[in-house]
Design a protein around this motif. Structure first.
Motif, PDB file in Angstrom:
ATOM      1  N   PRO B 234      43.114   1.210 104.003  1.00 33.20           N
ATOM      2  CA  PRO B 234      42.024   2.384 103.217  1.00 33.20           C
ATOM      3  C   PRO B 234      40.699   1.695 102.721  1.00 33.20           C
ATOM      4  O   PRO B 234      40.895   0.666 101.725  1.00 33.20           O
ATOM      5  CB  PRO B 234      42.982   2.790 102.226  1.00 33.20           C
ATOM      6  N   PHE B 235      39.661   2.204 103.209  1.00 33.46           N
ATOM      7  CA  PHE B 235      38.153   1.700 102.636  1.00 33.46           C
ATOM      8  C   PHE B 235      37.698   2.822 101.809  1.00 33.46           C
ATOM      9  O   PHE B 235      37.628   3.846 101.923  1.00 33.46           O
ATOM     10  CB  PHE B 235      37.250   1.524 103.820  1.00 33.46           C
ATOM     11  N   SER B 236      36.926   2.230 100.893  1.00 26.61           N
ATOM     12  CA  SER B 236      36.246   3.143  99.934  1.00 26.61           C
ATOM     13  C   SER B 236      34.981   3.529 100.601  1.00 26.61           C
ATOM     14  O   SER B 236      34.437   2.713 101.524  1.00 26.61           O
ATOM     15  CB  SER B 236      35.937   2.661  98.577  1.00 26.61           C
ATOM     16  N   ASN B 237      34.314   4.811 100.248  1.00 25.29           N
ATOM     17  CA  ASN B 237      32.871   4.859 100.955  1.00 25.29           C
ATOM     18  C   ASN B 237      31.859   3.900 100.628  1.00 25.29           C
ATOM     19  O   ASN B 237      30.846   3.149 101.227  1.00 25.29           O
ATOM     20  CB  ASN B 237      32.460   6.286 100.656  1.00 25.29           C
ATOM     21  N   GLU B 238      32.226   3.242  99.271  1.00 32.07           N
ATOM     22  CA  GLU B 238      31.272   2.358  98.593  1.00 32.07           C
ATOM     23  C   GLU B 238      31.279   1.029  99.576  1.00 32.07           C
ATOM     24  O   GLU B 238      30.187   0.305  99.657  1.00 32.07           O
ATOM     25  CB  GLU B 238      31.546   2.156  97.130  1.00 32.07           C
ATOM     26  N   LEU B 239      32.646   0.777  99.909  1.00 28.41           N
ATOM     27  CA  LEU B 239      32.780  -0.521 100.763  1.00 28.41           C
ATOM     28  C   LEU B 239      31.964  -0.442 101.949  1.00 28.41           C
ATOM     29  O   LEU B 239      31.312  -1.395 102.556  1.00 28.41           O
ATOM     30  CB  LEU B 239      34.059  -0.673 100.666  1.00 28.41           C
ATOM     31  N   LEU B 240      32.055   0.937 102.621  1.00 28.03           N
ATOM     32  CA  LEU B 240      31.700   1.186 103.731  1.00 28.03           C
ATOM     33  C   LEU B 240      29.931   1.025 103.861  1.00 28.03           C
ATOM     34  O   LEU B 240      29.512   0.191 104.805  1.00 28.03           O
ATOM     35  CB  LEU B 240      32.007   2.512 104.394  1.00 28.03           C
ATOM     36  N   ARG B 241      29.362   1.460 102.828  1.00 32.41           N
ATOM     37  CA  ARG B 241      28.036   1.388 102.545  1.00 32.41           C
ATOM     38  C   ARG B 241      27.570  -0.080 102.425  1.00 32.41           C
ATOM     39  O   ARG B 241      26.500  -0.448 103.103  1.00 32.41           O
ATOM     40  CB  ARG B 241      27.505   2.327 101.554  1.00 32.41           C
ATOM     41  N   PHE B 242      28.357  -0.687 101.788  1.00 26.26           N
ATOM     42  CA  PHE B 242      28.104  -2.140 101.256  1.00 26.26           C
ATOM     43  C   PHE B 242      28.022  -2.793 102.677  1.00 26.26           C
ATOM     44  O   PHE B 242      27.257  -3.641 102.902  1.00 26.26           O
ATOM     45  CB  PHE B 242      29.102  -2.835 100.467  1.00 26.26           C
TER      46      PHE B 242
END
Lengths: 304, 304
Positions: B234-242
């Motif tokens: 499970p990834f957060s959207n913030e991690l994906l953007r990072f």
């Protein structure tokens, strides 16, 4: 304003305000759980503040347990479970093994058990011990009653003399000097008094900051006056020889020397037990403050 | 031989041998008392090791509580009583007051109470927290059963990304970057999972060292094999953007990033609860070791 401007006790008062706690104020926290009480306490030994690297590591381990057991025993509890939080420079493994051998021996002696802990990197060695004790009836600094007598266990001032001897770094020490050094390095917490404290004491604590400083704590929490009679202070033969040799007054050591880890408690005179090494050194009355031979006593040592 | 030669886990093994303990090996010690269990844990936050002076002191205080609450929650316990052992340089009082405000807020949020502590001088700031939790049925690393599924709460890798962003010391951060930094500075322990863990988990712990490293702990203590399916992390959207912005692989962050303080636990697949933010990321079977997409997984971060 800095920490040093308000001192250790001022800081603790300020932090207690922020937390809004009604509980903080004894050597241990007393927490009821079912029909027993948990006693919780923590005390840290930090290199260069509380001990030096050249001290025997077994003694450092022993003492790190003893100072915590002393808090619990002074509150009428039996030590039970221990966590050790270790701050470690990249030391020789042998040093840490000896340190833990001291901790293990102390656990066997005090009948408690290390059940967990934590290891962190740190520039200086630190051993932070967390102890859980149990008591059917804990006793704290509050509760001293006018009419009580004031008692101490064992002898006072030895640890301070031992510390001064250690600092001399002499090549050769006399036997009585080694005995005093031993009392500084390897104090024994007075678990032999736990039942007596539970049964009879109205107020009780261990002496870590020095007799006068700790008597002040009982006065404040119990809202009483304490009068100490300095002619009744219990000295060891070793302390008397030390004072003779170095031209010191044993009363100074007994009144203001810290880290004796003897117990200080109050109860009616009639509860004095001749089979224990307890001395009646003063009386509790209405009023406030600590007096020695009728004069107001100030001080004791401070950490800041 | 030095500490660095055997590493943190080697050292803990050696010290546990010296103590002769059968108990040590979980995030918390589990101790039966009457018809309840005490959960005891300690975790230290040390300046320059776990945080920097320039971090907001309220966040440091909050986190020092949260990392301990996380251990207790991960073992199916409610946090209850806290001791704080503080190592203090001669700081501005305002700094310490803000630190304690963070501790106080965390206590209110987690419904636990600071009941005591200790203050020592120290060259570097350190906050050593001891936490007592209670549980009718604690769950540890031991007990994972072949056939169980492996679950995690929330999203993984955010804290590590936040730490890297903090280290960049940028003048201006984007909103998603600030959110990641916040997750590093102010993690929230998953006390919302305590009942679920108590009821259903066969093995459970919090993720502090990173998913793979912590899965190894469950494997070792439970004597099982764990297979992680990286497509289910499970990834957060913030991690994906990072990861998009800085050209990183989110799987690395989720598998090896530490300090997420999410929970990792195993139980039958059927116990999955759609009302909680839990993801099934793997399976438990007979054998040993941690495998990611069928390949043996090594590592995770070490303190030494």
């Amino acid at each position: 304003m800095r920490v040093s401007d308000i001192g250790e006790f001022g800081l603790i008062r300020r932090l207690t305000e922020i937390l809004g706690s009604e509980v903080i104020g004894d050597d241990c926290a007393h927490l009821q759980l079912g029909n027993t009480y948990l006693l919780l306490t923590t005390d840290l030994m930090l290199e260069d503040v509380h001990f030096l690297r050249r001290y025997p590591p077994e003694a450092v381990g022993w003492k790190s347990l003893s100072v915590n057991v002393s808090d619990v025993a002074g509150n009428g509890g039996e030590p039970k479970w221990v966590l050790v939080s270790l701050m470690l420079p990249d030391l020789e493994l042998g040093y840490i093994e000896r340190l833990y051998t001291g901790i293990k021996k102390a656990c066997e002696f005090y009948r408690c058990e290390v059940v967990g802990g934590n290891v962190s990197r740190g520039e200086r060695l630190g051993i932070d011990v967390f102890l859980v004790g149990l008591s059917p009836k804990p006793v704290g600094r509050k509760g001293a009653k006018p009419g009580d007598s004031l008692f101490v266990t064992g002898t006072l001032g030895d640890s301070r003399a031992g510390l001064e001897l250690l600092s001399m770094e002499k090549e050769k020490y006399e036997d009585f000097e080694l005995a005093l050094i031993e009392r500084h390095l390897r104090p024994t917490a007075r678990i032999d008094y736990v039942k007596h404290i539970q049964k009879y004491a109205n107020a009780s604590m261990d002496i870590s900051d020095g007799l006068v400083a700790d008597a002040h704590h009982i006065c404040e929490r119990s809202s009483v006056r304490i009068d100490i009679d300095s002619s009744k202070l219990p000295f060891s033969n070793e302390l008397l020889r030390f004072c003779e040799k170095y031209g010191k007054d044993p009363k100074d050591y007994a009144l203001y020397g810290g880290e004796d880890y003897q117990l200080l408690f109050t109860h009616p005179k009639a509860r004095w037990n001749p089979f224990l090494d307890m001395s009646e050194i003063g009386i509790v009355s209405e009023g406030k403050g600590v007096f020695v031979d009728g004069k107001p006593a100030e001080g004791g040592y401070k950490h800041f």
